[in-house]
Design a protein around this motif. Structure first.
Motif, short mmCIF file in Angstrom:
data_model
loop_
_atom_site.label_atom_id
_atom_site.label_comp_id
_atom_site.label_asym_id
_atom_site.label_seq_id
_atom_site.Cartn_x
_atom_site.Cartn_y
_atom_site.Cartn_z
N PRO A 1 61.15 62.69 65.04
CA PRO A 1 60.50 63.48 63.98
C PRO A 1 59.47 64.45 64.54
O PRO A 1 58.59 64.07 65.31
N GLU A 2 59.60 65.72 64.16
CA GLU A 2 58.59 66.71 64.56
C GLU A 2 57.56 66.79 63.44
O GLU A 2 57.91 67.02 62.30
N GLN A 3 56.30 66.62 63.80
CA GLN A 3 55.23 66.55 62.78
C GLN A 3 54.39 67.82 62.78
O GLN A 3 53.79 68.17 63.78
N PHE B 1 71.72 66.00 63.81
CA PHE B 1 71.37 66.77 62.61
C PHE B 1 69.86 66.81 62.47
O PHE B 1 69.17 65.86 62.83
N GLU B 2 69.39 67.90 61.90
CA GLU B 2 67.96 68.04 61.67
C GLU B 2 67.73 68.16 60.16
O GLU B 2 68.10 69.16 59.57
N PHE B 3 67.16 67.12 59.59
CA PHE B 3 66.85 67.11 58.15
C PHE B 3 65.43 67.66 58.02
O PHE B 3 64.47 66.99 58.36
N LYS C 1 58.23 67.72 58.13
CA LYS C 1 58.50 66.81 59.23
C LYS C 1 59.99 66.95 59.48
O LYS C 1 60.80 66.57 58.65
N HIS C 2 60.35 67.60 60.60
CA HIS C 2 61.77 67.78 60.88
C HIS C 2 62.32 66.48 61.43
O HIS C 2 61.93 66.03 62.50
N ASN C 3 63.23 65.91 60.68
CA ASN C 3 63.76 64.59 61.01
C ASN C 3 65.08 64.77 61.77
O ASN C 3 66.13 64.92 61.17
N ASN D 1 69.99 78.16 62.42
CA ASN D 1 69.71 78.64 61.08
C ASN D 1 68.47 77.89 60.62
O ASN D 1 68.52 76.72 60.27
N ARG D 2 67.35 78.58 60.66
CA ARG D 2 66.07 77.97 60.35
C ARG D 2 65.88 77.71 58.86
O ARG D 2 64.92 77.08 58.45
N THR D 3 66.76 78.29 58.04
CA THR D 3 66.53 78.15 56.60
C THR D 3 67.29 76.97 56.01
O THR D 3 67.14 76.67 54.84
MG MG Z 1 63.15 71.54 65.17
#
Ligand code: MG
Ligand code: ADP
Length: 716
Positions: free
Chosen positions: A209-211, A463-465, A336-338, A451-453
């Motif tokens: 997770p990115e916080q 996968f990045e949720f 928070k990118h999960n 795709n950042r959106t």
């Molecule tokens: Mg990221």
């Protein structure tokens, strides 16, 4: 770790080497200290999920106690994650009188394995009445115990699950562990079909997770009652310079912030949290910290520790950390990118396409299972990230919209298109990027851009949720993610078994797989979207495709109570009907209470801070008009200003009264109350805010009682 760094490394390296995991009762420490058979038995529980042998607990407890006491601990606590959204602890001393005038250190297996906090004050969502409030904490041996160091105190923290006397989960950890079990079971069926299960006992889910977070000066923070009570500004005019110039993202980290970050990292390394990345984020005053991924349940515990550590260390630097999803209007909020994937216990990432992805049928099965899961359960995934705070962020042209879709990228998109038509024959490559300068290296190009959106994007081998809120525990969204993918794997495994028959030849397995995937892709490709998720066209397009559009949490909460979802949780043993209902009840109550606190704080600031300042300002204007006209000079300009200001002040007072009125209304149920908040309270809050922000731009700066956005988002 006990290894000493070679002499040539710098002090910093030596320090990292010395402290990483220093305060954790790691498997290495256990191996060194526990008798062999005990260690082996415990490792089987930790690695393979075997049931815990009770005889083991006494020995482990004694060893853990010795280790903790040697490291200065005087107390222990069961550390758990009740449904408040944060962590809970109740400390007990390890010390007892020895009856001979001294003390002894005591910690039994029973104390390690089970605790009984007074559970009545934790939310249970109606599972228990207060008179039957018994709840237990149960040791989670799969998550290592750790030491928390305070000022002159060290506490042994034992990660535990929290369960009611009747056996119902009262925390976020139990359903997460259950969902991991469910996924493991179904994923193994796929591996068995492809005969890639040799030596594999479990499939676990992994999360990194990115916080994102904001930092504000502590002095200024305490002068903002809205930040203190709600962790977000309820008022604040946009400063002339926000994030328009985009000069903060990845900019040089201010020295004071870097000092804070280093301290946080050092603390986290002590806990064995593998933090790796730090940088400035898009908004002024916004930053990010990210660890290396771990097994979901450890990542989830570590994520709670990370948030606690950010909060704990900030004051030492005169800072306050804001984890709220939207502390400031008009600039980006925090998420928070999960990052999520599935991996065998032998270390194979099941979402890694490898070189020739089109021939990697097993990968395609796992990939399509995720696509299918997200399409079928987009509503549930949306509901899993619903909160009052996230309502301000999602769909605000900076974060993904509230519509859940999947981004796959050109390479996978192309393969799925091929599968839908027949036999896939190629994998698009990325080639290299020639930088046009001979001294620079040629860079391998990824086969597709980012795709950042997108709220749910495939990023190479995971996968990045991205729609998870910055203040949320990641346990719940991951529980839902694991559950819906488990269900998909189940259905696909059953279809595959049927299509391939017993002991299929490789050719038969291939044709069966392609046939099953073709159907899955055809049915679920509507959830795949590669365009701009922020655009208005996508909303229309998503509606045409029949994707659920749940704009905010009030729209999302009822999803948790649909029969389809109650059945789903029950079928895979993740939550019973009572457990899920109680959770829905708790999130609803939390939403309603948070909004009530926000509205009351607005009213209080409006009445006791804004109004007096505005009146003083008006008095100065009126005095100037009176004094100037008394001299015979026509004060046309000031008179006009006074008139305009007075009209604005009237509108402000009307809006204040309106908000007071709507917050006082009574409601027959929490859901009705939530709907009323959406329809009447939030609009009244917005109306008041607009007027206060206008007042801020008119009232003399020395009279304005609140630190401004400019001050708050610029760290000196
Ligand atoms: Mg990221
Ligand atoms: P970004 O470029 O999107 O900011 P990074 O490449 O820095 O992302 O990685 C983001 C996070 O993804 C990190 O925490 C990383 O450990 C995590 N990650 C990488 N591989 C996996 C995986 N297989 N499963 C889960 N998380 C992963």
């Amino acid at each position: 770790m006990t290894t000493t760094a070679p002499a040539s490394t710098t002090d910093a390296h030596a320090a990292v080497d010395r402290i990483f995991g220093a305060d954790v009762f790691t498997q290495r420490v256990m191996q060194q200290r526990l008798p062999k058979e005990i260690y082996r038995s415990l490792v089987n529980t930790i690695r393979m999920g075997d049931p815990l042998d009770p005889a083991v607990a006494d020995v482990v407890a004694a060893t853990m106690k010795d280790w903790a006491v040697e490291n200065g601990a005087t107390h222990f606590t069961h550390w758990f994650q009740p449904l408040t959204g944060s962590t809970a602890e109740k400390h007990d001393s390890l010390i007892a009188p020895d009856g001979a005038g001294g003390v002894m250190y005591n910690f039994s297996g029973a104390e390690l394995v089970q605790g009984e906090p007074d559970a009545s004050s934790f939310p249970s969502g109606g599972i228990r009445a207060t008179f039957e409030a018994r709840g237990y904490t149960a040791w989670d041996p799969t998550s290592p115990a750790f030491l928390v160091r305070g000022q002159k105190n060290v506490t042994l923290c034992i990660p535990t699950a929290f369960v009611s006397w009747t056996g119902e989960a009262l925390d976020t950890k139990i359903p997460l562990l259950r969902s991991m079990e469910a996924l493991s079971h179904q994923a193994l069926r796929i591996l068995q079909l492809f005969q890639t299960d040799a030596g594999v006992r479990r499939v676990t889910t992994t999360v990194g997770p990115e916080q994102e977070y904001f930092l504000v000066d502590r002095e200024l923070y305490f002068r903002r009652p809205d930040l203190v009570t709600c962790e977000r500004t309820l008022f604040g005019a946009r400063p002339p310079k926000g994030q328009q110039l985009e000069d903060h993202y990845f900019g040089t980290i201010p020295p004071r912030v870097l000092a804070f970050m280093s301290d946080v990292e050092r603390e986290l390394w002590r806990f064995g949290v593998p933090v790796k990345t730090r940088h400035n984020e898009v908004a002024p005053g916004q930053y990010e910290i990210a660890p290396v991924f771990e097994s979901s349940h450890i990542a989830s515990d570590h994520q709670m520790l990370l948030m606690e550590t950010l909060r704990r260390v900030a004051p030492q630097h005169g800072l306050k950390v804001l984890l709220h999803e939207k502390p400031f209007a008009g600039i980006n909020g925090s998420g928070k990118h999960n990052n999520w994937s599935m991996s065998t216990d032998t270390g194979v990432n099941l979402l890694d396409p490898q070189d020739a992805a089109h021939t990697n049928l097993q990968f395609l099965v796992f990939l399509c299972a995720v696509v299918r899961a997200v399409d079928l359960h987009a509503d549930l995934l949306r509901a899993s990230i619903a909160s009052a705070g996230n309502d301000h962020r999602l769909g605000a042209n900076e974060a993904p919209p509230a519509i859940i879709s999947v981004f796959l990228g050109d390479m996978l998109q192309d393969i799925l298109d091929q599968v839908e038509k027949g036999l896939p024959k190629r994998t698009l490559g990325g080639g290299v990027i020639d930088l046009g300068a001979r001294t620079l290296p040629q860079l391998p190009r990824h086969s597709s851009d980012r795709n950042r959106t997108s709220p749910f994007a495939f990023t190479g081998n995971k996968f990045e949720f991205r729609a998870v809120g910055s203040s949320a525990s990641i346990a719940w969204p991951n529980t839902v993610l694991n559950l819906i993918v488990a269900e998909s794997l189940d259905v696909i495994a059953t279809d595959l078994q049927k299509a391939a028959g017993k002991n299929p030849t490789p050719a038969k397995l291939q044709s069966a797989t392609l046939a099953v995937l073709k159907k899955v892709i055809h049915q679920h490709k509507r959830v795949v979207f590669a365009g701009d998720n922020y655009s208005a066209e996508w909303h229309e397009e998503a509606a045409r495709r029949g994707l659920p559009i749940l704009d905010d949490s009030v729209d999302s909460f009822p999803v948790l109570q649909s029969k389809k979802n109650l059945d789903l949780f029950k079928k895979y043993g993740v939550l019973s009907k009572a457990e899920l209902s109680s959770r829905t009840h708790i999130v609803l109550e939390k939403f309603v209470k948070q909004l009530a606190i926000e509205a009351e704080t607005m009213i209080s600031i409006g009445r006791t801070m804004v109004l007096p300042a505005a009146l003083r300002h008006q008095t100065i204007l009126a005095g100037t008009v009176a004094a100037t006209t008394a001299t015979g000079v026509k004060a046309a300009g000031v008179t006009k200003t006074l008139r305009g200001f007075s009209a604005l002040l009237d509108r402000f007072q009307e809006a204040l009264e309106k908000l007071e009125k709507v917050t006082a209304a009574e409601h027959e149920s929490t859901m009705r109350h939530a709907i009323y908040i959406k329809k009447s309270v939030r609009p009244a809050m917005n109306e008041l805010r607009v007027l206060v922000d206008q007042l801020e731009t008119h009232v003399a700066a020395d009279l304005w009682p609140l630190p401004t956005y400019g001050e708050l988002t610029t760290l000196k």
